[in-house]
Design a protein around this motif. Structure first.
Motif, PDB file in Angstrom:
ATOM      1  N   VAL A   1      61.042  98.466 -47.771  1.00  0.00           N
ATOM      2  CA  VAL A   1      59.675  98.829 -46.810  1.00  0.00           C
ATOM      3  C   VAL A   1      58.919  97.600 -47.757  1.00  0.00           C
ATOM      4  O   VAL A   1      58.289  96.719 -46.787  1.00  0.00           O
ATOM      5  N   GLN A   2      59.131  96.949 -48.656  1.00  0.00           N
ATOM      6  CA  GLN A   2      58.400  95.791 -49.487  1.00  0.00           C
ATOM      7  C   GLN A   2      58.892  95.256 -47.862  1.00  0.00           C
ATOM      8  O   GLN A   2      57.287  93.539 -47.528  1.00  0.00           O
ATOM      9  N   TRP A   3      59.607  94.998 -47.835  1.00  0.00           N
ATOM     10  CA  TRP A   3      60.672  93.020 -47.239  1.00  0.00           C
ATOM     11  C   TRP A   3      60.236  93.155 -45.887  1.00  0.00           C
ATOM     12  O   TRP A   3      59.691  92.261 -45.252  1.00  0.00           O
ATOM     13  N   LEU A   4      60.616  94.626 -45.096  1.00  0.00           N
ATOM     14  CA  LEU A   4      60.023  94.365 -43.523  1.00  0.00           C
ATOM     15  C   LEU A   4      58.143  94.478 -43.758  1.00  0.00           C
ATOM     16  O   LEU A   4      58.376  93.935 -42.466  1.00  0.00           O
ATOM     17  N   LEU A   5      56.950  95.048 -44.612  1.00  0.00           N
ATOM     18  CA  LEU A   5      55.429  94.883 -43.712  1.00  0.00           C
ATOM     19  C   LEU A   5      55.755  93.539 -44.248  1.00  0.00           C
ATOM     20  O   LEU A   5      54.671  93.153 -43.681  1.00  0.00           O
ATOM     21  N   ASP A   6      56.266  92.753 -45.058  1.00  0.00           N
ATOM     22  CA  ASP A   6      55.895  91.369 -45.905  1.00  0.00           C
ATOM     23  C   ASP A   6      56.012  90.619 -44.454  1.00  0.00           C
ATOM     24  O   ASP A   6      55.224  89.010 -44.155  1.00  0.00           O
ATOM     25  N   ASP A   7      57.337  91.124 -44.213  1.00  0.00           N
ATOM     26  CA  ASP A   7      58.231  89.914 -42.514  1.00  0.00           C
ATOM     27  C   ASP A   7      56.899  89.676 -41.783  1.00  0.00           C
ATOM     28  O   ASP A   7      56.545  89.177 -40.911  1.00  0.00           O
ATOM     29  N   LEU A   8      56.703  91.322 -41.166  1.00  0.00           N
ATOM     30  CA  LEU A   8      55.493  91.320 -40.532  1.00  0.00           C
ATOM     31  C   LEU A   8      54.208  90.750 -40.989  1.00  0.00           C
ATOM     32  O   LEU A   8      53.801  90.447 -40.245  1.00  0.00           O
ATOM     33  N   ARG A   9      53.387  90.727 -41.875  1.00  0.00           N
ATOM     34  CA  ARG A   9      52.485  89.939 -41.838  1.00  0.00           C
ATOM     35  C   ARG A   9      52.331  88.880 -42.169  1.00  0.00           C
ATOM     36  O   ARG A   9      51.679  88.151 -41.403  1.00  0.00           O
ATOM     37  N   ALA A  10      53.756  87.523 -42.677  1.00  0.00           N
ATOM     38  CA  ALA A  10      53.817  86.258 -42.802  1.00  0.00           C
ATOM     39  C   ALA A  10      52.860  86.250 -41.089  1.00  0.00           C
ATOM     40  O   ALA A  10      53.109  84.904 -40.261  1.00  0.00           O
ATOM     41  N   GLU A  11      54.096  86.895 -40.065  1.00  0.00           N
ATOM     42  CA  GLU A  11      53.657  86.544 -38.454  1.00  0.00           C
ATOM     43  C   GLU A  11      52.379  86.969 -37.734  1.00  0.00           C
ATOM     44  O   GLU A  11      52.561  86.639 -36.462  1.00  0.00           O
ATOM     45  N   LEU A  12      51.480  87.813 -38.372  1.00  0.00           N
ATOM     46  CA  LEU A  12      50.140  88.279 -37.554  1.00  0.00           C
ATOM     47  C   LEU A  12      49.852  86.939 -37.279  1.00  0.00           C
ATOM     48  O   LEU A  12      49.212  86.405 -37.852  1.00  0.00           O
ATOM     49  N   LEU A  13      48.775  87.082 -36.659  1.00  0.00           N
ATOM     50  CA  LEU A  13      48.123  86.497 -35.531  1.00  0.00           C
ATOM     51  C   LEU A  13      46.828  86.788 -34.910  1.00  0.00           C
ATOM     52  O   LEU A  13      46.974  88.446 -34.112  1.00  0.00           O
ATOM     53  N   PRO A  14      45.484  86.674 -34.799  1.00  0.00           N
ATOM     54  CA  PRO A  14      44.348  85.908 -35.428  1.00  0.00           C
ATOM     55  C   PRO A  14      44.342  85.766 -37.211  1.00  0.00           C
ATOM     56  O   PRO A  14      44.914  86.612 -37.823  1.00  0.00           O
ATOM     57  N   SER A  15      44.664  84.852 -37.863  1.00  0.00           N
ATOM     58  CA  SER A  15      44.612  85.088 -39.253  1.00  0.00           C
ATOM     59  C   SER A  15      43.576  84.611 -39.675  1.00  0.00           C
ATOM     60  O   SER A  15      42.471  83.759 -40.515  1.00  0.00           O
ATOM     61  N   ASP A  16      42.314  86.287 -40.009  1.00  0.00           N
ATOM     62  CA  ASP A  16      40.914  86.601 -39.919  1.00  0.00           C
ATOM     63  C   ASP A  16      40.638  87.194 -41.202  1.00  0.00           C
ATOM     64  O   ASP A  16      41.805  88.211 -42.392  1.00  0.00           O
ATOM     65  N   ALA A  17      39.723  88.083 -41.207  1.00  0.00           N
ATOM     66  CA  ALA A  17      39.128  88.541 -41.708  1.00  0.00           C
ATOM     67  C   ALA A  17      39.811  89.998 -41.864  1.00  0.00           C
ATOM     68  O   ALA A  17      40.610  91.009 -42.928  1.00  0.00           O
ATOM     69  N   ARG A  18      40.011  90.390 -40.094  1.00  0.00           N
ATOM     70  CA  ARG A  18      40.788  91.168 -40.213  1.00  0.00           C
ATOM     71  C   ARG A  18      41.927  91.712 -40.152  1.00  0.00           C
ATOM     72  O   ARG A  18      43.005  92.838 -40.864  1.00  0.00           O
ATOM     73  N   ALA A  19      42.803  90.125 -40.189  1.00  0.00           N
ATOM     74  CA  ALA A  19      44.084  90.458 -40.835  1.00  0.00           C
ATOM     75  C   ALA A  19      44.716  90.573 -42.897  1.00  0.00           C
ATOM     76  O   ALA A  19      45.378  90.765 -42.707  1.00  0.00           O
ATOM     77  N   GLU A  20      43.977  90.197 -42.889  1.00  0.00           N
ATOM     78  CA  GLU A  20      43.615  90.538 -44.288  1.00  0.00           C
ATOM     79  C   GLU A  20      43.655  91.993 -44.780  1.00  0.00           C
ATOM     80  O   GLU A  20      44.155  92.447 -45.603  1.00  0.00           O
ATOM     81  N   ARG A  21      42.584  92.588 -43.925  1.00  0.00           N
ATOM     82  CA  ARG A  21      42.493  94.287 -44.442  1.00  0.00           C
ATOM     83  C   ARG A  21      43.255  94.810 -44.753  1.00  0.00           C
ATOM     84  O   ARG A  21      43.879  95.973 -44.649  1.00  0.00           O
ATOM     85  N   PHE A  22      44.084  94.264 -42.679  1.00  0.00           N
ATOM     86  CA  PHE A  22      45.632  95.037 -42.223  1.00  0.00           C
ATOM     87  C   PHE A  22      46.143  94.810 -43.436  1.00  0.00           C
ATOM     88  O   PHE A  22      46.906  95.509 -43.659  1.00  0.00           O
ATOM     89  N   GLY A  23      46.572  94.082 -44.195  1.00  0.00           N
ATOM     90  CA  GLY A  23      47.536  93.105 -44.903  1.00  0.00           C
ATOM     91  C   GLY A  23      47.436  93.772 -46.540  1.00  0.00           C
ATOM     92  O   GLY A  23      48.121  94.567 -46.855  1.00  0.00           O
ATOM     93  N   ALA A  24      46.387  93.939 -46.832  1.00  0.00           N
ATOM     94  CA  ALA A  24      46.052  95.448 -47.780  1.00  0.00           C
ATOM     95  C   ALA A  24      46.371  96.529 -47.533  1.00  0.00           C
ATOM     96  O   ALA A  24      47.089  97.041 -48.613  1.00  0.00           O
ATOM     97  N   LEU A  25      45.987  97.220 -46.643  1.00  0.00           N
ATOM     98  CA  LEU A  25      46.725  98.312 -46.043  1.00  0.00           C
ATOM     99  C   LEU A  25      47.426  98.289 -46.415  1.00  0.00           C
ATOM    100  O   LEU A  25      48.538  99.376 -46.810  1.00  0.00           O
TER     101      LEU A  25
END
Length: 305
Positions: free
Chosen positions: A215-239
């Motif tokens: 699960v950690q591996w899959l979600l780390d991979d997903l987060r590394a691909e996110l656009l845009p890299s903004d405050a909302r993406a950071e909140r999504f990553g924290a979730l």
């Protein structure tokens, strides 16, 4: 599986006449409509769950009766020395194609698809991430199916490829993506009736509960691909981080044998609901897929078997 470039041609060739004869000998009943109902697309299953008619991706993979009737195709697959997942012959009718898409589901996170064209013409073009190639009969190709891709058959005849999915060995990846020798020294795999190389097929891959490390591996991979890299993406990553912490705790409490299943399902539903408003407008860098869709297809649908 992500690759460093859209296409790689493998430095090996196959006996086109032998492949074509085996494919032509298959009865009409071997061919079934594409599982997604794409018009003009059909397939003959060669390796499937339990070797029966079906399009599942999870379970013990075995040769079907159609592959058993194709000894050279079986020899060609066995010669790669890799473990095979779902594999088929895929046919495109004249003048049709495969619509543009990207393969973002769980199956493709660790697998690549080998294409061996059997019947084709120069008008058939395979497009991936702005590049286009013609895969000639008897060649072998892989492509980055995480990138957006589509196929056009502008020829007046059917196009048939043998397509086979694998995770590949270290030797396979060196062979497939390393510096290729000149084409004139490539080996052509000739039919050998005495060949006895085993055909290796995937076993059941999914435990009842996905381990926390995966699960950690899959979600780390997903987060590394996110656009845009903004405050909302950071909140999504924290979730996503919080979800992994809680999933790991449930795994520590119950293990991954299936005990405590309702708690795991409840946690998966909770992150889906919490992610929906945060994921709006977040897409993946490589293929433009929505973050919530990738989360669903690559992770949430496969957490609990």
């Amino acid at each position: 599986m992500r690759l460093s470039q859209p296409f790689f041609q493998l430095p090996v060739l196959f006996d086109v006449a032998r492949l074509q004869a085996e494919v032509a000998a298959l009865p009409k009943e071997a061919w079934v409509p594409h599982p997604d109902g794409i018009p003009g697309n059909s397939a003959a299953r060669l390796i499937s769950v339990d070797g029966v008619e079906g399009d599942g991706m999870h379970g013990q993979m075995l040769p079907t009766r159609w592959l058993e009737a194709m000894p050279y195709a079986r020899q060609a697959l066995a010669g790669f020395g890799v473990v095979w997942s779902r594999s088929r012959l895929m046919q495109l009718a004249p003048g049709v194609g495969v619509p543009e898409h990207a393969d973002i589901n769980y199956h493709w996170h660790t697998r690549v698809r080998i294409h061996i064209p059997v019947f084709t013409r120069p008008e058939v073009r395979f497009h991936c991430d702005g590049q286009a190639v013609h895969m000639a009969a008897g060649e072998a190709w892989i492509f980055d199916n995480w990138r957006r891709h589509h196929v056009e058959n502008a020829a007046p005849a059917e196009r048939i490829h043998l397509v086979a999915d694998t995770t590949g060995t270290a030797a396979f990846w060196r062979f497939a993506c390393g510096k290729a020798p000149p084409r004139e020294v490539w080996r052509t795999v000739q039919w050998d009736p005495a060949a006895r190389a085993p055909l290796l097929c995937e076993g059941e891959q999914r435990p009842p509960i996905m381990p926390a490390a995966e699960v950690q591996w899959l979600l780390d991979d997903l987060r590394a691909e996110l656009l845009p890299s903004d405050a909302r993406a950071e909140r999504f990553g924290a979730l996503l981080d919080n979800f992994v912490f809680d999933w790991r705790q449930l795994c520590a409490l119950h293990g991954i044998s299936g005990r405590g299943r309702p708690e795991f399902i409840g946690l998966a539903r909770a992150i889906h609901d919490a992610a929906r408003p945060l994921a709006e407008g977040l897409v993946m860098r490589t293929n433009g897929a929505g973050a919530l869709l990738v989360l669903e297809k690559r992770v949430l649908q496969h957490l609990v078997a």
